[in-house]
Write an enzyme that holds these catalytic residues in place. Structure first.
Site, short mmCIF file in Angstrom:
data_model
loop_
_atom_site.label_atom_id
_atom_site.label_comp_id
_atom_site.label_asym_id
_atom_site.label_seq_id
_atom_site.Cartn_x
_atom_site.Cartn_y
_atom_site.Cartn_z
N HIS A 38 45.69 44.45 23.54
CA HIS A 38 44.53 43.60 23.80
C HIS A 38 44.17 42.74 22.60
O HIS A 38 44.40 43.13 21.45
CB HIS A 38 43.32 44.48 24.15
N GLU A 107 45.72 39.65 31.60
CA GLU A 107 44.33 39.38 31.93
C GLU A 107 43.82 38.18 31.13
O GLU A 107 44.17 38.01 29.96
CB GLU A 107 43.43 40.59 31.60
#
Length: 328
Positions: A38, A107
């Site tokens: 991330h 994402e």
């Protein structure tokens, strides 16, 4: 036999802490470790997002037995697939063949940072298929030039390749993605304990004349704490986004967006979806649907950094014993 893994969740812990947890998780008997990849945490209260690849390089040297995996890296925006191939090959060498490259279509939360926008899902799937193909080509060690719809590669070659090769795992969510990616990846990643997904994966592998008996890798959050109320509060604070669904989770661009989308999720809603508290048998029951569906590998996510060391010190070994006994 079902294998049980530990999640190095970069969204909730700093890099040095993650390396320490990785060493302890290996010592406590976990079979493998997966790392998220991330640039942002899901919620600001999680508070972290170190670089997964730097951290995994340190983990590769600090551990000796446990298998490693990205869960998952997106090779379509923030990373060019040629760069992902180089990173993965290097990590496989550093880990002496213990690494599996887990890949997914990503994402918006993490990929928007490079300022190239976030494409619609159909385009993301096209890009992911092209990226998988490029990575596979580069892992052959041959000189690769590629002129595709979404990516270009100009005379690229990986000069440091692992002797035993490198296996790829692809994150899928339904029939369409399985049909596209089962022939391109070695193993399946999905977070829903659905036997139909595993059966479909095997069918598509057989159609492509590939080995249908591959690893099927799932993941489930838990929130152990000696105090059940504290566990529920922590899970609500850090993981209330979890039940929003992938169509939401893939497209929101910021932690503020996730805070807004999850503002009406109640602690009791989270406690209903995630096992919280000291009851190890309740955790086993929550994990059970995965091995019943046929998953070969199940990674646990212990929610929150604050109770992470206590979880490893006090709970990991008896929990693994219970899980392995129940899954036989």
């Amino acid at each position: 036999m079902t294998r049980f893994g530990y999640t190095l969740m970069t969204e909730q812990s700093g890099p040095k802490e993650l390396v320490g947890y990785a060493v302890e998780a290996e010592r406590r008997g976990f079979d493998f470790e997966v790392s998220s990849d991330h640039y942002f945490p899901w919620l600001s209260s999680m508070g972290h997002a170190p670089n997964a690849w730097t951290m995994l390089g340190a983990v590769a040297h600090a551990t000796s037995r446990v298998e490693l995996m990205t869960y998952v890296t997106c090779p379509i925006r923030r990373y060019h697939p040629a760069v992902v191939a180089q990173q993965a090959a290097t990590l496989q060498i550093l880990s002496d063949g213990r690494f599996t490259l887990g890949l997914g279509s990503g994402e918006n939360l993490n990929e928007h940072v490079v300022g190239q926008g976030w494409p619609p899902v159909a385009q993301r799937q096209d890009m992911f298929e092209e990226a998988l193909t490029i990575i596979r080509e580069l892992l052959t060690g041959e000189l690769v030039t590629w002129e595709g719809k979404h990516f270009r590669v100009d005379s690229a070659r990986l000069w440091d390749l692992p002797d035993g090769g490198l296996e790829l795992a692809a994150a899928v969510s339904g029939d369409a993605s399985i049909e596209r990616f089962a022939p391109l990846a070695d193993h399946l990643i999905t977070t829903e304990p659905e036997a139909d997904l595993i059966e479909k994966w095997g069918t598509e592998r057989r159609k492509a004349k590939l080995d249908a008996q591959t690893r099927t890798i799932g993941q489930i959050p838990i929130c152990w704490d000696p105090d059940e109320d504290a566990a529920v509060a922590r899970a609500h604070d850090l993981f209330r986004w979890f039940g929003l669904g992938w169509s939401v989770n893939a497209d929101l661009p910021t932690t503020a967006g996730f805070a807004g989308a999850s503002q009406f999720v109640k602690p009791e809603d989270v406690a209903e979806a995630i096992p919280c508290g000291p009851d190890l048998d309740a955790i086993v029951e929550a994990v059970k649907p995965f091995w019943e569906a046929g998953f070969t590998d199940i990674a646990l996510v212990q929610i929150g950094d604050s109770a992470q060391q206590a979880f490893l010190d006090q709970v990991a070994e008896p929990l693994l014993e219970k899980l392995r006994s129940a899954a036989r």
